[in-house]
Motif scaffolding. Structure first.
Motif, short mmCIF file in Angstrom:
data_model
loop_
_atom_site.label_atom_id
_atom_site.label_comp_id
_atom_site.label_asym_id
_atom_site.label_seq_id
_atom_site.Cartn_x
_atom_site.Cartn_y
_atom_site.Cartn_z
N GLY A 75 0.81 -1.21 0.00
CA GLY A 75 0.00 0.00 0.00
C GLY A 75 0.85 1.26 0.00
N PHE A 76 1.92 1.27 0.78
CA PHE A 76 2.80 2.43 0.78
C PHE A 76 3.56 2.54 -0.53
N LEU A 77 3.90 1.41 -1.16
CA LEU A 77 4.53 1.45 -2.48
C LEU A 77 3.57 2.07 -3.50
N LEU A 78 2.31 1.66 -3.46
CA LEU A 78 1.32 2.24 -4.37
C LEU A 78 1.16 3.73 -4.13
N HIS A 79 1.14 4.11 -2.88
CA HIS A 79 1.01 5.54 -2.55
C HIS A 79 2.20 6.32 -3.11
N GLY A 80 3.39 5.76 -2.96
CA GLY A 80 4.59 6.43 -3.49
C GLY A 80 4.57 6.54 -5.00
N ILE A 81 4.14 5.47 -5.67
CA ILE A 81 4.05 5.51 -7.13
C ILE A 81 3.06 6.57 -7.57
N LEU A 139 -7.41 -7.85 -7.20
CA LEU A 139 -6.83 -6.85 -8.09
C LEU A 139 -7.88 -5.83 -8.53
N TYR A 140 -9.06 -6.32 -8.85
CA TYR A 140 -10.14 -5.41 -9.24
C TYR A 140 -10.53 -4.49 -8.08
N LEU A 141 -10.64 -5.06 -6.87
CA LEU A 141 -10.97 -4.22 -5.71
C LEU A 141 -9.86 -3.23 -5.41
N LEU A 142 -8.63 -3.62 -5.64
CA LEU A 142 -7.51 -2.72 -5.43
C LEU A 142 -7.56 -1.54 -6.39
N VAL A 143 -7.90 -1.82 -7.65
CA VAL A 143 -8.04 -0.73 -8.62
C VAL A 143 -9.18 0.20 -8.22
N ARG A 144 -10.29 -0.37 -7.77
CA ARG A 144 -11.42 0.45 -7.32
C ARG A 144 -11.06 1.27 -6.10
N SER A 145 -10.28 0.71 -5.18
CA SER A 145 -9.90 1.48 -4.00
C SER A 145 -8.96 2.62 -4.37
N VAL A 149 -9.74 6.54 -3.43
CA VAL A 149 -8.84 7.29 -2.56
C VAL A 149 -8.15 8.42 -3.32
N TYR A 150 -7.70 8.13 -4.54
CA TYR A 150 -6.90 9.12 -5.27
C TYR A 150 -7.68 9.84 -6.36
N LEU A 151 -8.96 9.49 -6.53
CA LEU A 151 -9.84 10.18 -7.47
C LEU A 151 -9.28 10.18 -8.88
N ILE A 152 -8.79 9.03 -9.34
CA ILE A 152 -8.29 8.89 -10.69
C ILE A 152 -9.19 7.93 -11.45
N ASP A 153 -9.03 7.90 -12.76
CA ASP A 153 -9.90 7.04 -13.56
C ASP A 153 -9.43 5.58 -13.52
N PHE A 154 -10.27 4.69 -14.05
CA PHE A 154 -10.03 3.25 -13.97
C PHE A 154 -8.75 2.86 -14.72
N LYS A 155 -8.53 3.42 -15.89
CA LYS A 155 -7.35 3.04 -16.70
C LYS A 155 -6.05 3.43 -16.00
N ARG A 156 -6.03 4.61 -15.44
CA ARG A 156 -4.81 5.05 -14.75
C ARG A 156 -4.56 4.22 -13.48
N ALA A 157 -5.62 3.88 -12.76
CA ALA A 157 -5.45 3.04 -11.57
C ALA A 157 -4.97 1.64 -11.95
N LEU A 158 -5.52 1.08 -13.02
CA LEU A 158 -5.09 -0.25 -13.48
C LEU A 158 -3.64 -0.22 -13.93
N ALA A 159 -3.26 0.82 -14.67
CA ALA A 159 -1.86 0.94 -15.10
C ALA A 159 -0.92 1.08 -13.91
N THR A 160 -1.33 1.80 -12.90
CA THR A 160 -0.51 1.95 -11.70
C THR A 160 -0.33 0.63 -10.98
N VAL A 161 -1.41 -0.14 -10.85
CA VAL A 161 -1.33 -1.44 -10.17
C VAL A 161 -0.44 -2.39 -10.96
N LEU A 162 -0.60 -2.43 -12.27
CA LEU A 162 0.24 -3.32 -13.09
C LEU A 162 1.70 -2.90 -13.04
N PHE A 163 1.96 -1.60 -13.04
CA PHE A 163 3.33 -1.11 -12.92
C PHE A 163 3.92 -1.48 -11.56
N SER A 164 3.11 -1.42 -10.53
CA SER A 164 3.62 -1.79 -9.20
C SER A 164 3.93 -3.29 -9.13
#
Length: 188
Positions: A75-81, A139-145, A149-164
């Motif tokens: 979670g902290f890694l995702l926050h940093g990214i 993974l889907y719930l993580l993208v939704r969270s 939390v960060y008020l970004i769109d689905f594609k950007r959240a999915l790209a962030t999770v895959l990059f992490s």
């Protein structure tokens, strides 16, 4: 509790947005312990049936502590990214609060794990399918969270999770793969 679980699992947009508006760290820890503990408890109780109860509880406790630490570090890694990508609308504590809820699919898949462990060797494929389904749902719930939390769109959240996941693979798995291949080349 049933309504909140249903909202998080099946109406994720509304469920996650509702959870962000109230502090939920202890409830998130409760949901994490309940879902991961029951899923691992069913599996370990069937696999280590001959062992004493203290050994089985010890295994469950170790799995819970290790997976909890890994989930909070992730979670902290995702926050940093996300902070480096310019999504500064959310906070790390809010994301950590929601990570416990992302493990709820394993609570739903606990009966499947029980069935798989009762089937002996043929249940390994069912158990693998249940774990894979739980991870994809998580993974889907993580993208939704991340969206809530960060008020970004689905594609950007999915790209962030895959990059992490790519970063974690590069940091933790890839060096051991190279080492294993070098050892195999040396000994063959």
């Amino acid at each position: 509790m049933r309504r909140k679980t249903f909202d998080v699992l099946f109406s994720t947009r509304d469920g996650m947005e509702m959870l962000v508006k109230q502090p939920c760290l202890w409830r998130s820890l409760w949901y994490f312990t309940m879902s991961v503990g029951l899923f691992c408890g069913v599996i370990t109780n069937q696999l280590f049936l001959e062992q004493p109860l203290t050994v089985r509880f010890g295994i469950i406790a170790v799995i819970l502590v290790i997976s909890g630490v890994c989930l909070s570090m992730y979670g902290f890694l995702l926050h940093g990214i996300l902070c480096t990508m310019g999504a500064l609308a959310g906070d790390a504590v809010g994301l950590i609060c929601l990570l416990g809820y992302t493990t709820l699919p394993f609570l739903m898949l606990t009966p499947v794990a029980l069935l798989a462990t009762k089937m002996s060797w043929s249940g390994i494929f069912l158990l693998g399918a249940a774990i894979l389904a739980g991870l994809l749902w998580m993974l889907y719930l993580l993208v939704r969270s991340l969206q809530s939390v960060y008020l970004i769109d689905f594609k950007r959240a999915l790209a962030t999770v895959l990059f992490s996941f790519l970063l974690i693979y590069t940091a933790l798995v890839l060096p051991f793969q190279f080492l294993f291949k070098l050892l195999m080349l040396k000994f063959s």
